[in-house]
Design a protein around this motif. Structure first.
Motif, PDB file in Angstrom:
ATOM      1  N   PRO A  56       0.920  -1.241  -0.091  1.00 17.86           N
ATOM      2  CA  PRO A  56       0.019   0.156  -0.187  1.00 17.86           C
ATOM      3  C   PRO A  56       0.991   1.358   0.128  1.00 17.86           C
ATOM      4  O   PRO A  56      -0.004   2.389  -0.223  1.00 17.86           O
ATOM      5  N   TRP A  57       2.170   1.090   0.394  1.00 18.95           N
ATOM      6  CA  TRP A  57       3.038   2.327   0.449  1.00 18.95           C
ATOM      7  C   TRP A  57       3.099   2.859  -0.774  1.00 18.95           C
ATOM      8  O   TRP A  57       3.037   2.476  -2.015  1.00 18.95           O
ATOM      9  N   THR A  97      -5.478   3.580   1.049  1.00 18.30           N
ATOM     10  CA  THR A  97      -6.190   3.161   2.148  1.00 18.30           C
ATOM     11  C   THR A  97      -7.184   2.036   1.611  1.00 18.30           C
ATOM     12  O   THR A  97      -7.928   1.478   2.590  1.00 18.30           O
ATOM     13  N   THR A  98      -7.312   1.920   0.449  1.00 21.99           N
ATOM     14  CA  THR A  98      -8.066   0.838   0.008  1.00 21.99           C
ATOM     15  C   THR A  98      -7.322  -0.129  -0.993  1.00 21.99           C
ATOM     16  O   THR A  98      -6.182   0.407  -1.417  1.00 21.99           O
ATOM     17  N   LEU A 112      -4.650  -2.585   7.336  1.00 24.24           N
ATOM     18  CA  LEU A 112      -3.463  -2.574   7.435  1.00 24.24           C
ATOM     19  C   LEU A 112      -2.448  -1.786   6.583  1.00 24.24           C
ATOM     20  O   LEU A 112      -1.161  -1.940   6.761  1.00 24.24           O
ATOM     21  N   HIS A 113      -2.951  -0.672   5.785  1.00 21.56           N
ATOM     22  CA  HIS A 113      -1.953   0.019   5.039  1.00 21.56           C
ATOM     23  C   HIS A 113      -1.039   0.779   5.965  1.00 21.56           C
ATOM     24  O   HIS A 113       0.212   1.068   5.537  1.00 21.56           O
ATOM     25  N   ALA A 114      -1.323   1.327   7.061  1.00 18.45           N
ATOM     26  CA  ALA A 114      -0.157   1.920   8.095  1.00 18.45           C
ATOM     27  C   ALA A 114       0.546   0.989   8.686  1.00 18.45           C
ATOM     28  O   ALA A 114       1.909   1.456   8.769  1.00 18.45           O
ATOM     29  N   PHE A 115       0.323  -0.013   9.061  1.00 22.57           N
ATOM     30  CA  PHE A 115       1.125  -1.019   9.452  1.00 22.57           C
ATOM     31  C   PHE A 115       2.106  -1.537   8.664  1.00 22.57           C
ATOM     32  O   PHE A 115       3.433  -1.563   8.696  1.00 22.57           O
ATOM     33  N   HIS A 156      -6.268   7.837  -0.124  1.00 26.25           N
ATOM     34  CA  HIS A 156      -4.983   7.656   0.164  1.00 26.25           C
ATOM     35  C   HIS A 156      -4.757   8.542   1.590  1.00 26.25           C
ATOM     36  O   HIS A 156      -5.463   9.527   1.838  1.00 26.25           O
ATOM     37  N   ALA A 157      -3.718   8.078   2.314  1.00 23.29           N
ATOM     38  CA  ALA A 157      -3.301   8.669   3.678  1.00 23.29           C
ATOM     39  C   ALA A 157      -1.869   9.056   3.668  1.00 23.29           C
ATOM     40  O   ALA A 157      -1.249   8.375   3.052  1.00 23.29           O
TER      41      ALA A 157
END
Ligand SMILES: Cc1cc2nc3c(=O)[nH]c(=O)nc-3n(C[C@H](O)[C@H](O)[C@H](O)COP(=O)(O)O)c2cc1C
Length: 198
Positions: A56-57, A97-98, A112-115, A156-157
């Protein structure tokens, strides 16, 4: 192990020295980083693990001297604005984020995107230290301003901004930051590891 960190940081258990030699200075000298060298460090981030290998990064890079670099500095808050402009480059660690999960046809939220992006940042930071660079993560920024500066897409975050450079002379920092320019400690591992349950 390098003399500076080894005099300050003592691991509880044997570990590769790079983990205790990584720390987050605020004083950077004016050494630039070549884009190819930065990409080599981001290659380490690329190979981080992620849920369902979704990766996701997203890494928004800006080298000192580029207009994008100045826009990112402008979005930083508090003390970050005072020192981060001396870094060789700034990297915004953003994430989608998706994701379209295996077997699905439509995007769904990825909790789990941030992890996973945290794993990528850690790989980047360790690879950077191995190559003689120092990194400093920042959550102190104006989310709206930075989102606008990097044209953050929907879904996105922004997780963090990371400064990278060669460690500089603490004397270049304002007094309040100069006294904090020393590798931090950690609580004992025994207070963090729980055997079987909390
Ligand atoms: C996600 C994240 C956000 C952080 N935000 C800031 C920040 O806004 N400003 C700052 O000076 N340091 C920031 N830090 C640095 C931490 O304070 C630092 O990593 C921590 O104190 C441990 O010290 P060390 O990295 O030197 O081992 C941040 C670090 C992380 C990982």
């Amino acid at each position: 192990m390098n003399a500076f960190t080894s005099s300050i940081r003592n691991p509880d258990h044997p570990v590769d020295p790079v983990f205790v030699e990584r720390w987050s200075p605020r004083a950077f000298d004016n050494t630039p980083i070549a884009e190819a060298d930065l990409l080599s460090l981001l290659e380490a981030a690329r190979w981080a693990p992620s849920a369902a290998n979704i990766q996701p990064w997203r890494f928004v890079i800006a080298l000192r001297g580029e207009p994008a670099f100045d826009r990112i500095v402008e979005s930083l808050s508090g003390n970050n604005k005072l020192w981060a402009g001396n870094a060789a480059a700034l990297i915004v660690f953003a994430s989608a984020t998706t994701a379209v999960w295996p077997g699905a046809s439509e995007p769904a939220p990825n909790g789990l995107h941030a992890f996973d992006t945290g794993a990528a940042w850690a790989s980047f930071a360790i690879q950077a230290r191995k190559e003689g660079w120092h990194t400093h993560g920042m959550a102190g920024f104006d989310r709206d301003a930075l989102g606008a500066a990097i044209r953050l897409p929907a879904d996105h975050a922004i997780n963090a901004v990371v400064a990278i450079g060669k460690v500089g002379d603490p004397a270049t920092l304002p007094e309040a930051l100069r006294v904090r320019e020393v590798p931090s400690q950690r609580r004992p591992l025994s207070e963090t590891v729980l055997r079987g349950s909390f």
